[in-house]
Design a protein around this motif. Structure first.
Motif, PDB file in Angstrom:
ATOM      1  N   VAL A   1      22.759 -45.108  -6.374  1.00  0.00           N
ATOM      2  CA  VAL A   1      23.298 -43.614  -7.101  1.00  0.00           C
ATOM      3  C   VAL A   1      23.188 -42.481  -6.260  1.00  0.00           C
ATOM      4  CG1 VAL A   1      22.763 -44.699  -9.356  1.00  0.00           C
ATOM      5  CG2 VAL A   1      21.046 -43.333  -8.407  1.00  0.00           C
ATOM      6  N   GLU A   2      22.463 -42.369  -5.239  1.00  0.00           N
ATOM      7  CA  GLU A   2      22.614 -41.182  -4.410  1.00  0.00           C
ATOM      8  C   GLU A   2      22.051 -41.665  -3.239  1.00  0.00           C
ATOM      9  OE1 GLU A   2      21.226 -37.687  -6.353  1.00  0.00           O
ATOM     10  OE2 GLU A   2      21.445 -36.366  -4.503  1.00  0.00           O
TER      11      GLU A   2
ATOM     12  N   HIS B   1      22.314 -36.513  -8.367  1.00  0.00           N
ATOM     13  CA  HIS B   1      22.326 -37.299  -9.534  1.00  0.00           C
ATOM     14  C   HIS B   1      21.124 -36.950 -10.592  1.00  0.00           C
ATOM     15  CE1 HIS B   1      22.377 -41.180 -11.589  1.00  0.00           C
ATOM     16  NE2 HIS B   1      23.723 -41.351 -10.933  1.00  0.00           N
TER      17      HIS B   1
ATOM     18  N   CYS C   1      28.564 -45.552 -16.550  1.00  0.00           N
ATOM     19  CA  CYS C   1      27.450 -45.181 -15.632  1.00  0.00           C
ATOM     20  C   CYS C   1      26.183 -45.791 -16.260  1.00  0.00           C
ATOM     21  CB  CYS C   1      27.116 -43.932 -15.775  1.00  0.00           C
ATOM     22  SG  CYS C   1      25.649 -43.105 -14.891  1.00  0.00           S
TER      23      CYS C   1
ATOM     24  N   CYS D   1      20.661 -40.176 -19.937  1.00  0.00           N
ATOM     25  CA  CYS D   1      21.030 -38.891 -19.300  1.00  0.00           C
ATOM     26  C   CYS D   1      21.352 -37.960 -20.408  1.00  0.00           C
ATOM     27  CB  CYS D   1      22.373 -39.361 -18.361  1.00  0.00           C
ATOM     28  SG  CYS D   1      22.837 -37.878 -17.431  1.00  0.00           S
TER      29      CYS D   1
ATOM     30  N   CYS E   1      31.558 -40.879 -19.171  1.00  0.00           N
ATOM     31  CA  CYS E   1      30.339 -41.501 -18.299  1.00  0.00           C
ATOM     32  C   CYS E   1      29.873 -42.884 -18.959  1.00  0.00           C
ATOM     33  CB  CYS E   1      29.133 -40.603 -18.665  1.00  0.00           C
ATOM     34  SG  CYS E   1      29.069 -38.927 -17.968  1.00  0.00           S
TER      35      CYS E   1
ATOM     36  N   THR F   1      31.822 -42.613  -5.897  1.00  0.00           N
ATOM     37  CA  THR F   1      30.924 -41.868  -4.926  1.00  0.00           C
ATOM     38  C   THR F   1      31.605 -40.594  -4.538  1.00  0.00           C
ATOM     39  OG1 THR F   1      30.522 -44.150  -4.074  1.00  0.00           O
ATOM     40  CG2 THR F   1      29.620 -42.200  -2.742  1.00  0.00           C
TER      41      THR F   1
ATOM     42  N   ALA G   1      26.600 -38.944  -3.853  1.00  0.00           N
ATOM     43  CA  ALA G   1      26.169 -39.503  -5.215  1.00  0.00           C
ATOM     44  C   ALA G   1      27.091 -39.901  -5.858  1.00  0.00           C
ATOM     45  CB  ALA G   1      25.093 -38.365  -5.803  1.00  0.00           C
ATOM     46  N   ASN G   2      26.732 -40.593  -7.005  1.00  0.00           N
ATOM     47  CA  ASN G   2      27.735 -41.335  -7.949  1.00  0.00           C
ATOM     48  C   ASN G   2      27.476 -40.764  -9.502  1.00  0.00           C
ATOM     49  OD1 ASN G   2      27.281 -43.330  -5.723  1.00  0.00           O
ATOM     50  ND2 ASN G   2      28.848 -44.459  -6.873  1.00  0.00           N
ATOM     51  N   CYS G   3      28.216 -39.624  -9.635  1.00  0.00           N
ATOM     52  CA  CYS G   3      28.202 -38.909 -11.084  1.00  0.00           C
ATOM     53  C   CYS G   3      29.377 -38.302 -11.547  1.00  0.00           C
ATOM     54  CB  CYS G   3      26.790 -38.046 -10.816  1.00  0.00           C
ATOM     55  SG  CYS G   3      26.512 -37.261 -12.575  1.00  0.00           S
TER      56      CYS G   3
END
Lengths: 326, 306, 275
Positions: A237-238, A251, A288, A294, A301, A308, A317-319
């Motif tokens: 994720v990061e 993230h 996600c 989160c 989300c 990415t 990061a993937n957010c």
């Protein structure tokens, strides 16, 4: 600091085939490892870190698990296409691994010398005394006191820290290009942990080995690694240089991980924890995977998996929340 | 290591003392030990003579003392039936038992080790299932019946093998198989289950990480560890082996100490039985000691206990 | 749970219990009445067989089938009693030794070790000769075989239970050791005890048969499967059914109990696997 890419993992997928269904333990993991650098692979238990390591070495439990997709390029050659015999030549020689629990990593009925020499003799055929000498040298490199005596001893005669040094010696004895360290200090006494990490760093400085350092402890990452990849529920994720990720975690999961490292100098009333549990592999959320835990998550989300985003130089990061700043 | 052996030896001696004591008291249990010790056609003179020798009119502790002294001197009494000192009879028959028991054990090891290992390594395969079935049957089938069944098939029906007594090498076949079967079954299951545990262990993983071939991993790293439970659980097998020896020798009329035990029972030859048991105890303890030494040799954690 | 039951094994066990319990009702003849003119008749499917004696007759003209049924009865009675006595003694000793601990525990375990190290069949034979053959003798003899094994395993379980919180709580509340052992420890080791019982049925049946075979079991003319095999041994070449049929019965029943015991152990207490 670092050189050319020595290990290039691309879109790795490893699945477990169990009676209750397919578990996608590693679900699209990519990273690269450069000569002379330490890459940390961080995440909670059961996020897929160890399975990733076993996938690289092709030592997954036969029948139960298989790497179904991806490329693992060691010096440009894809390990996933190699034959069993070719892999055996590579294991120990080009890629080595240290396991977590020193109490169980060594065979109790053979001397440590026997187990060391066996590894060396496998890859460097030669007269017995040369092999023996290499073994003693390896023990010396890991700073095991009185190596010529210890080499004749059995594992139960050594302490945990010493045993883990022996495991390290076995790993470096054939001068591998890549070393995978799977939580090497988790089972050691706290007082010995730092010593061991320093040892690994020193060894690396001399040999320019690339180290893939697997851990759940971000504090260790900060001390040990040059770059870090954060893993959650089978995906990364990061990732980025340690300094950057530490100072500017993008993230939310990374932020939570870093926040939960107890800091000596700051007084707190409560230790920071992350609410909830990682998702069951059989019950993976649509969007996600961190969304259920989160604080920033919204409907978007929860329905779509974030792509990415680049946050800085080599820092990604993937957010979805990074959309704004992208 | 030396401490370990001495400890075992000491335990063995205590056990021997215990056995001797129990044997003695059981003999006096019925309140009529004289009749027990004498054959049916004994005369009044014999009775009086025996009472004197054994001190049967003396208080119990004195009798025990006489008994112990006799035992230590190697005098274990005279058998009714054979009218010879028991010790003599025992040693004349012992070699015959020593001809089939070790053979059965070696046979068992030769068959059980590879089968156990292969069953574990190829778990769930045909060979695993077949050998598992044979093992389960081997344990369930009573020794004495197996012998009779084998006699029926190979002697009576097929006429290939002789059915009783010693003689040619062919005579050894059926008794050895009968005695060995339950050993094979037991060893095999034990080796298989300990192999399964070991194959999952971390040091096996590390051996593979070193790049060792699967053959080396299994036969070098796993085997030794897999044999350890077989040795540590030896006591269980010992019991079955003794029963097996008695029963097998009886079925095949094999002139060994197993059959001697049977004769002592069937002819109510108490002095013989009493003495055979004591001598059996000595033999068993010696074997147990050897197994303990082997165990210490194989497992360095025992050998080099700090 | 019902779906995975080993049906064949359970079926055989039930059949045997049925035979044992209803022997007097289902036996076509008396098991001990002799009939010399009708001796050595083969089973019904062989030449010379008759439906009067489905499994043939022995050297005294006694019906093999009826003896088989009554033999089941003998096996069951001896087994039940031996397990009760041997298992019971082992259970009590295991609980006391494990719970009380200390020197008593060391002493008891040494005795257990000694008992385990020595083949009990020899004592069983000795008992048969000194006490004479009979139900009492053989039950005591086989109990000797069992108690030590039970004691050791139960003690292990007790050690594990002893450390649990509810035991400490009971102690804090002032419960006496006797009470704790009876009301807290005992129920928690019962699972293991049950599994041990079923795992040892096979051992006991074979032990009884072996002792009977050697002439140290229940005395004739009471039929015991082991005794039947012994009696038929001399005539194996001419009258195979005398030895082979009871032997098949023993093997099947022991097999059934072993498989059932394994199944039960896997469900209730897998860590006993080493046995």
């Amino acid at each position: 600091m670092s050189g050319e890419v020595v290990l290039d993992v691309r879109d790795l997928h490893t699945h477990f085939f169990l009676r209750r269904g397919v578990v996608k333990a590693v679900d699209g993991v990519s990273f690269s490892l450069r000569r002379g650098e330490v890459l940390g692979l961080v995440g909670e238990s059961a996020c897929g870190k160890s399975v990733t390591a076993l996938s690289l070495l092709r030592l997954l439990p036969q029948g139960a698990a298989r790497t179904v997709q991806g490329k693992v390029l060691l010096d440009g050659e894809d390990l996933l296409t190699k034959s069993d015999q070719e892999m055996r030549r590579i294991r120990g020689r080009k890629i080595a691994m240290i396991l977590q629990d020193p109490q169980t990593s060594l065979n109790p009925v053979f001397t440590i010398g026997n187990q060391l020499r066996e590894a060396i003799a496998k890859h460097f055929a030669g007269p017995a005394d040369t092999v023996f000498q290499r073994a003693v040298d390896a023990l010396r490199k890991v700073k095991l006191a009185a190596p010529e005596q210890r080499i004749h001893q059995y594992p139960h005669q050594l302490s945990g820290g010493m045993k883990q040094r022996v495991v390290g010696a076995i790993a470096i004895s054939c001068e591998p290009q890549v070393m995978i360290a799977d939580e090497p200090t988790t089972a050691l006494d706290v007082t010995i942990q730092l010593q061991y990490l320093q040892l690994l760093k020193e060894i690396q400085k001399v040999s320019h080995m690339a180290i893939l350092f697997i851990t759940h402890d971000f504090g260790v990452v900060a001390k040990m690694c040059d770059r870090v990849a954060v893993m959650y529920a089978g995906r990364i994720v990061e990732s980025g240089p340690v300094r950057k990720v530490f100072n500017n975690p993008a993230h939310p999961y990374t932020q939570a991980l870093i926040a939960s490292v107890p800091k000596m100098k700051v007084q707190v009333d409560r230790l920071h924890t992350i609410e909830g549990q990682p998702p069951e592999f059989s019950d993976m959320p649509q969007g996600c995977r961190f969304a259920p835990r989160c604080a920033l998550a919204d409907d978007h989300c929860r329905t779509a998996y974030p792509p990415t985003y680049t946050v800085g130089t080599e820092h990604t990061a993937n957010c979805w929340k990074l959309e704004e700043s992208a | 290591m030396r401490r370990y052996i001495l400890q075992r030896l000491w335990q063995g001696i205590i056990l021997l003392a215990l056995v001797t004591t129990i044997v003695f008291f059981l003999g006096r249990l019925t309140g009529n030990p004289v009749d027990l010790m004498l054959p049916e056609d004994a005369t009044e003179e014999d009775r009086i003579a025996l009472i004197e020798t054994l001190g049967l009119d003396a208080p119990m502790y004195k009798q025990f003392g006489i008994f112990v002294v006799n035992v230590l001197q190697g005098d274990l009494g005279v058998s009714h039936r054979y009218r010879r000192p028991v010790v003599e009879i025992f040693f004349s028959r012992l070699p015959n038992t020593l001809k089939i028991v070790p053979a059965a054990m070696i046979l068992a090891m030769i068959m059980a080790i590879p089968l156990g290992i292969v069953s574990a390594v190829r778990r769930g395969s045909m060979i695993d299932r077949v050998s598992g079935t044979i093992a389960v049957l081997g344990i369930a089938t009573p020794n004495f019946w197996l012998g009779i069944l084998l006699i029926y098939i190979f002697s009576v029906q097929l006429g290939w093998l002789p059915s009783a007594r010693m003689g040619t090498p062919l005579h050894y076949v059926l008794p050895t198989i009968t005695l060995g079967t339950f050993l094979v079954a037991g060893f095999m299951r034990l080796i298989r289950s300990s192999m399964l545990d070991i194959l999952d262990s971390e040091f096996v993983k590390l051996a593979r990480i070193k790049g060792l071939s699967e053959t080396t991993v299994v036969w070098k790293h796993c085997l030794r560890n897999a044999l350890i439970p077989v040795l540590s659980l030896w006591g269980v097998f010992m019991g079955g082996l003794v029963t097996g020896a008695i029963v097998t020798e009886t079925v095949f009329a094999w002139p060994g100490i197993g059959r001697l035990t049977f004769e002592a029972v069937i002819f109510r030859d108490y002095p013989l039985l009493q003495a055979v048991i004591i001598m059996d105890a000595v033999l068993i303890l010696l074997i147990n000691l050897m197994v303990d030494i082997l165990y210490a040799y194989i497992d360095p954690r025992i050998r080099l206990a700090e | 749970m019902m779906r995975n039951l080993p049906w064949l094994s359970v079926g055989i066990i039930v059949a045997m219990l049925f035979m044992a319990i209803f022997a007097p009702l289902i036996s076509p003849h008396s098991p001990i009445d002799q009939s010399l003119p009708e001796k050595l008749i083969p089973p019904v499917w062989e030449e010379g067989g008759t439906t009067k004696f489905i499994l043939g007759t022995d050297i005294f003209g006694r019906d093999v089938l009826s003896r088989l049924f009554y033999g089941a009865r003998v096996s069951m009675i001896v087994t039940a009693l031996a397990l009760l006595v041997g298992g019971g003694v082992g259970l009590v000793i295991g609980i006391v030794s494990g719970y009380v601990g200390g020197r008593l525990d060391s002493l008891l375990m040494r005795i257990v070790d000694a008992a385990l190290a020595f083949p009990t069949i020899l004592f069983a034979l000795l008992l048969a000769v000194t006490m004479g053959q009979g139900l009492q003798t053989i039950v005591i003899a086989i109990s000797l075989l069992l108690w030590a094994r039970f004691a050791r395993v139960v003690r292990g379980e007790v050690l594990a239970v002893k450390g649990r919180d509810f035991v400490a709580l009971a102690r804090v509340h002032g419960c006496s050791p006797m009470r704790i052992m009876a009301t807290h420890i005992l129920p928690n080791v019962l699972n293991t005890f049950m599994v041990l019982l079923t795992l040892h049925v096979g051992v006991v049946i074979v032990a009884e048969a072996s002792l009977s075979f050697l002439g140290a079991g229940v005395p004739p003319p009471t039929p015991s499967w082991g005794l039947m095999v012994a009696e038929g041994r001399g005539k194996i070449s001419s009258a195979w059914w005398l030895s082979l049929i009871p032997g098949i019965a023993i093997t099947l029943v022991v097999l059934a109990f072993n498989l059932f015991g394994d199944w039960l152990r896997d469900r209730l207490d897998p860590k006993l696997r080493q046995l």
